[in-house]
Design an enzyme around this catalytic site. Structure first.
Site, PDB file in Angstrom:
ATOM      1  CG  ASP A  10      -1.561   1.140   1.281  1.00  0.00           C
ATOM      2  OD1 ASP A  10      -2.409   1.644   0.278  1.00  0.00           O
ATOM      3  OD2 ASP A  10      -1.936   1.751   2.548  1.00  0.00           O
ATOM      4  CG  ASP A  26      -2.074   2.240   6.541  1.00  0.00           C
ATOM      5  OD1 ASP A  26      -2.489   1.980   5.455  1.00  0.00           O
ATOM      6  OD2 ASP A  26      -2.059   3.453   6.826  1.00  0.00           O
ATOM      7  CG  ASN A  37      -7.987   1.747  -2.449  1.00  0.00           C
ATOM      8  OD1 ASN A  37      -7.864   1.250  -3.281  1.00  0.00           O
ATOM      9  ND2 ASN A  37      -8.830   1.681  -1.367  1.00  0.00           N
ATOM     10  CD  GLN A  38      -3.588   7.404  -3.982  1.00  0.00           C
ATOM     11  OE1 GLN A  38      -3.610   8.686  -3.715  1.00  0.00           O
ATOM     12  NE2 GLN A  38      -3.029   6.607  -3.141  1.00  0.00           N
ATOM     13  NE  ARG A  85     -12.290   3.323  -1.907  1.00  0.00           N
ATOM     14  CZ  ARG A  85     -11.383   4.173  -2.085  1.00  0.00           C
ATOM     15  NH1 ARG A  85     -10.630   4.405  -2.982  1.00  0.00           N
ATOM     16  NH2 ARG A  85     -11.176   4.828  -0.812  1.00  0.00           N
ATOM     17  CG  ASP A 101      -1.578   7.532   0.817  1.00  0.00           C
ATOM     18  OD1 ASP A 101      -0.501   8.028   0.410  1.00  0.00           O
ATOM     19  OD2 ASP A 101      -2.501   7.804   0.034  1.00  0.00           O
TER      20      ASP A 101
END
Length: 190
Positions: free
Chosen positions: A12, A131, A56-57, A105, A14
């Site tokens: 991942d 996270d 995911n953005q 997603r 972020d």
């Protein structure tokens, strides 16, 4: 397609590679690479591990950033990793919002399954490091193993799943992953 016995690690973004922001990373200047991440990525690359980014953005679908700005953000991240000797080989991106209910997603597994198709890795031997619970659920939905780092979201939910390996941050995960830690020699997250 690569040799299915070669190690692939799914990451991942972020909260794992860079500081998570509640208002999204909206520019390259807002991207703060977490301490020790470039060096940890270099260790993975030196060990022959292929690192794929699965992220995911939703800021794109929400009109907060464009694909072009995201490309600039990723260029800054990749440059920091590459300057240390690491590499992100490919990005699997979901630009949608939760409400869009797309298959790519997280916690859905579409991007992980696409990565598996592209790279031919054995999901039972592959780990996703995230996270948040959605990262773990996406990994499990694709038959992969999941590990959590606490450098991003609150990971209190992992107490309900004692089999999930939890680490302070990505460098700690990499220490265990590249060592003789038995959790990473087979599929113990089942």
């Amino acid at each position: 397609m690569i040799d299915p016995s070669r190690r692939v690690l799914l990451l991942d973004r972020d909260g794992v590679l860079n500081r998570d922001r509640p208002d999204y990373v909206k520019s390259p200047e807002e991207l703060i690479v977490l301490p020790g991440v470039p060096e940890a990525m270099a260790r993975l690359h030196a060990a022959g591990v292929i690192c794929l980014l699965v992220t995911n953005q939703a800021a794109i679908a929400k009109g907060i950033i464009s694909f072009e700005i995201l490309g600039s953000i990723h260029a800054r991240l990749f440059r920091a990793i590459e300057e240390a000797g690491g590499r992100i080989t490919q990005v699997y991106l979901c630009p949608h919002r939760n409400e869009d209910r797309c298959g790519c997603r997280k916690p859905r597994s579409g991007n992980i399954l696409r990565a598996q198709q592209d790279w031919g890795f054995d999901p039972a031997r592959t780990w996703m490091v995230g996270d948040a619970q959605r990262d773990y659920l996406a990994a499990r939905g694709a038959g992969c193993n999941g590990a959590i780092v606490c450098s991003g979201h609150e990971a209190a939910w992992v107490k309900e799943l004692p089999q999930v390996p939890v680490f302070d941050n990505l460098p700690r995960f990499v220490d265990a992953y590249l060592s003789d830690d038995p959790r990473f020699s087979s599929t113990t997250d089942r």
